[in-house]
Design a protein around this motif. Structure first.
Motif, PDB file in Angstrom:
ATOM      1  N   ARG A 181     -18.571 -20.595  -6.811  1.00 16.09           N
ATOM      2  CA  ARG A 181     -19.862 -21.247  -7.038  1.00 16.09           C
ATOM      3  C   ARG A 181     -20.815 -20.340  -7.825  1.00 16.09           C
ATOM      4  N   LEU A 182     -20.540 -19.039  -7.788  1.00 14.61           N
ATOM      5  CA  LEU A 182     -21.359 -18.081  -8.528  1.00 14.61           C
ATOM      6  C   LEU A 182     -20.828 -17.851  -9.943  1.00 14.61           C
ATOM      7  N   GLY A 183     -19.760 -18.555 -10.285  1.00 13.24           N
ATOM      8  CA  GLY A 183     -19.220 -18.441 -11.633  1.00 13.24           C
ATOM      9  C   GLY A 183     -18.035 -17.518 -11.794  1.00 13.24           C
ATOM     10  N   TYR A 184     -17.550 -16.937 -10.699  1.00 11.48           N
ATOM     11  CA  TYR A 184     -16.388 -16.055 -10.789  1.00 11.48           C
ATOM     12  C   TYR A 184     -15.107 -16.872 -10.821  1.00 11.48           C
ATOM     13  N   PRO A 185     -14.078 -16.393 -11.520  1.00 12.26           N
ATOM     14  CA  PRO A 185     -12.808 -17.134 -11.578  1.00 12.26           C
ATOM     15  C   PRO A 185     -12.093 -17.100 -10.236  1.00 12.26           C
ATOM     16  N   SER A 186     -11.165 -18.035 -10.064  1.00 15.77           N
ATOM     17  CA  SER A 186     -10.378 -18.050  -8.835  1.00 15.77           C
ATOM     18  C   SER A 186      -9.274 -16.999  -8.921  1.00 15.77           C
ATOM     19  N   TYR A 187      -8.844 -16.535  -7.774  1.00 15.13           N
ATOM     20  CA  TYR A 187      -7.787 -15.536  -7.701  1.00 15.13           C
ATOM     21  C   TYR A 187      -6.732 -16.024  -6.710  1.00 15.13           C
ATOM     22  N   THR A 188      -5.485 -15.874  -7.058  1.00 17.86           N
ATOM     23  CA  THR A 188      -4.432 -16.179  -6.099  1.00 17.86           C
ATOM     24  C   THR A 188      -3.892 -14.885  -5.527  1.00 17.86           C
ATOM     25  N   PRO A 189      -3.464 -14.896  -4.276  1.00 19.26           N
ATOM     26  CA  PRO A 189      -2.876 -13.689  -3.705  1.00 19.26           C
ATOM     27  C   PRO A 189      -1.713 -13.149  -4.536  1.00 19.26           C
ATOM     28  N   ALA A 190      -0.896 -14.041  -5.080  1.00 18.87           N
ATOM     29  CA  ALA A 190       0.248 -13.589  -5.878  1.00 18.87           C
ATOM     30  C   ALA A 190      -0.201 -12.822  -7.117  1.00 18.87           C
ATOM     31  N   GLU A 191      -1.286 -13.259  -7.749  1.00 22.32           N
ATOM     32  CA  GLU A 191      -1.809 -12.554  -8.922  1.00 22.32           C
ATOM     33  C   GLU A 191      -2.304 -11.164  -8.552  1.00 22.32           C
ATOM     34  N   GLN A 192      -2.961 -11.066  -7.416  1.00 19.48           N
ATOM     35  CA  GLN A 192      -3.479  -9.766  -7.001  1.00 19.48           C
ATOM     36  C   GLN A 192      -2.349  -8.816  -6.615  1.00 19.48           C
ATOM     37  N   ARG A 193      -1.326  -9.330  -5.961  1.00 18.77           N
ATOM     38  CA  ARG A 193      -0.158  -8.497  -5.630  1.00 18.77           C
ATOM     39  C   ARG A 193       0.522  -8.015  -6.923  1.00 18.77           C
ATOM     40  N   ARG A 194       0.645  -8.890  -7.893  1.00 10.59           N
ATOM     41  CA  ARG A 194       1.287  -8.519  -9.149  1.00 10.59           C
ATOM     42  C   ARG A 194       0.509  -7.405  -9.851  1.00 10.59           C
ATOM     43  N   TRP A 195      -0.805  -7.476  -9.836  1.00 12.98           N
ATOM     44  CA  TRP A 195      -1.623  -6.457 -10.501  1.00 12.98           C
ATOM     45  C   TRP A 195      -1.465  -5.106  -9.814  1.00 12.98           C
ATOM     46  N   THR A 196      -1.473  -5.091  -8.483  1.00  8.12           N
ATOM     47  CA  THR A 196      -1.261  -3.835  -7.756  1.00  8.12           C
ATOM     48  C   THR A 196       0.133  -3.289  -8.022  1.00  8.12           C
ATOM     49  N   ASP A 197       1.133  -4.156  -8.031  1.00  9.91           N
ATOM     50  CA  ASP A 197       2.494  -3.714  -8.329  1.00  9.91           C
ATOM     51  C   ASP A 197       2.564  -3.089  -9.712  1.00  9.91           C
ATOM     52  N   LEU A 198       1.902  -3.696 -10.662  1.00 13.33           N
ATOM     53  CA  LEU A 198       1.910  -3.177 -12.029  1.00 13.33           C
ATOM     54  C   LEU A 198       1.324  -1.775 -12.071  1.00 13.33           C
ATOM     55  N   GLN A 199       0.211  -1.562 -11.394  1.00 16.80           N
ATOM     56  CA  GLN A 199      -0.421  -0.248 -11.358  1.00 16.80           C
ATOM     57  C   GLN A 199       0.488   0.791 -10.695  1.00 16.80           C
ATOM     58  N   CYS A 200       1.024   0.443  -9.546  1.00 15.95           N
ATOM     59  CA  CYS A 200       1.837   1.405  -8.793  1.00 15.95           C
ATOM     60  C   CYS A 200       3.169   1.685  -9.477  1.00 15.95           C
ATOM     61  N   GLU A 201       3.772   0.673 -10.062  1.00 15.86           N
ATOM     62  CA  GLU A 201       5.040   0.893 -10.755  1.00 15.86           C
ATOM     63  C   GLU A 201       4.837   1.727 -12.013  1.00 15.86           C
ATOM     64  N   PHE A 202       3.689   1.565 -12.647  1.00 19.77           N
ATOM     65  CA  PHE A 202       3.337   2.437 -13.770  1.00 19.77           C
ATOM     66  C   PHE A 202       3.281   3.889 -13.291  1.00 19.77           C
ATOM     67  N   ALA A 203       2.566   4.132 -12.193  1.00 21.84           N
ATOM     68  CA  ALA A 203       2.451   5.496 -11.676  1.00 21.84           C
ATOM     69  C   ALA A 203       3.802   6.027 -11.217  1.00 21.84           C
ATOM     70  N   ASN A 204       4.595   5.192 -10.573  1.00 26.19           N
ATOM     71  CA  ASN A 204       5.920   5.624 -10.127  1.00 26.19           C
ATOM     72  C   ASN A 204       6.817   6.007 -11.297  1.00 26.19           C
ATOM     73  N   GLY A 205       6.623   5.348 -12.420  1.00 27.97           N
ATOM     74  CA  GLY A 205       7.452   5.621 -13.582  1.00 27.97           C
ATOM     75  C   GLY A 205       7.149   6.946 -14.257  1.00 27.97           C
ATOM     76  N   TRP A 206       5.966   7.496 -13.978  1.00 32.63           N
ATOM     77  CA  TRP A 206       5.551   8.739 -14.639  1.00 32.63           C
ATOM     78  C   TRP A 206       5.449   9.913 -13.674  1.00 32.63           C
ATOM     79  N   THR A 207       5.521   9.650 -12.376  1.00 38.05           N
ATOM     80  CA  THR A 207       5.360  10.729 -11.391  1.00 38.05           C
ATOM     81  C   THR A 207       6.521  10.685 -10.425  1.00 38.05           C
ATOM     82  N   ARG A 208       6.552  11.663  -9.531  1.00 33.25           N
ATOM     83  CA  ARG A 208       7.615  11.697  -8.547  1.00 33.25           C
ATOM     84  C   ARG A 208       7.522  10.466  -7.650  1.00 33.25           C
ATOM     85  N   PRO A 209       8.635   9.873  -7.218  1.00 33.10           N
ATOM     86  CA  PRO A 209       8.594   8.683  -6.391  1.00 33.10           C
ATOM     87  C   PRO A 209       8.074   8.972  -4.992  1.00 33.10           C
TER      88      PRO A 209
END
Length: 209
Positions: A181-209
């Protein structure tokens, strides 16, 4: 938690060294906040990432504390450096900052760090944050990042902390409707999980697991 310039505690160099260093004309904090380094097409990704990994290993705890005690750009950068190098000794500190939600943008970096730590204690911090801020349907803070991080931890730990938030017509749906109602877009849990996975998998790919 009052803001204090790093110069006041003898670490005036940390902002220039870690926060405002530029890549393609953009300061590091802005690149981290926008996430463009997570895509394959940004020309500066390799250089940016190598410097980020090196700085995450090189920065000492006192320098990180100086960044965490300042404004949002410094706190955001510190959160990423902590998460990349898995400095778990900062868990309580960033948990307190996340729950306080004093400044914009930096909370997403704290959620990334907690997701990288990957323990039940981190899941409890994220759950406490969502318990506090999802009922505030007129506040758009870091609820999406916190839910994404919690969903990732649930998958890793075999827990179901997020279920009571994501049940149909539950707190998550109510919050999305409210901020919509304040004009912010909707978010699905699956989208938010995917974004966190993307961040963490990026870090895992460059640092020790």
């Amino acid at each position: 938690m009052p803001s204090q310039h790093p110069e006041e505690v003898g670490y005036g160099h940390v902002v220039e060294s870690y926060v405002t260093r530029t890549y393609g004309g953009l300061p590091r904090y802005l690149v981290l906040n926008g996430g463009r380094f997570l895509g394959p097409r940004w020309w500066h990704t390799t250089r940016f990432t190598r410097h980020l990994i090196a700085d995450a290993a090189a920065i000492n705890d006192e320098e990180l504390e100086a960044l965490l005690g300042y404004e949002w750009r410094s706190r955001l950068t510190a959160g990423w450096l902590i998460g990349v190098d898995r400095r778990e000794q900062f868990r309580a500190r960033i948990g307190d900052l996340l729950l306080a939600s004093e400044v914009c943008y930096s909370g997403g970096a704290y959620c990334f760090a907690l997701a990288r730590f990957g323990t039940h204690v981190d899941a409890e911090i994220l759950t406490a944050y969502l318990d506090r801020y999802l009922p505030c349907t007129d506040l758009h803070y870091d609820q999406p990042a916190a839910l994404g991080a919690l969903l990732r931890l649930d998958a890793l730990l075999g827990t179901r902390h997020a279920d009571r938030f994501t049940d149909p017509d539950g707190l998550w749906d109510e919050w999305v409707t409210g901020v919509g109602r304040l004009g912010y877009p909707s978010y699905t849990p699956a989208e938010q999980r995917r974004w966190t996975d993307l961040q963490c998998e990026f870090a895992n790919g460059w640092t020790r697991p």
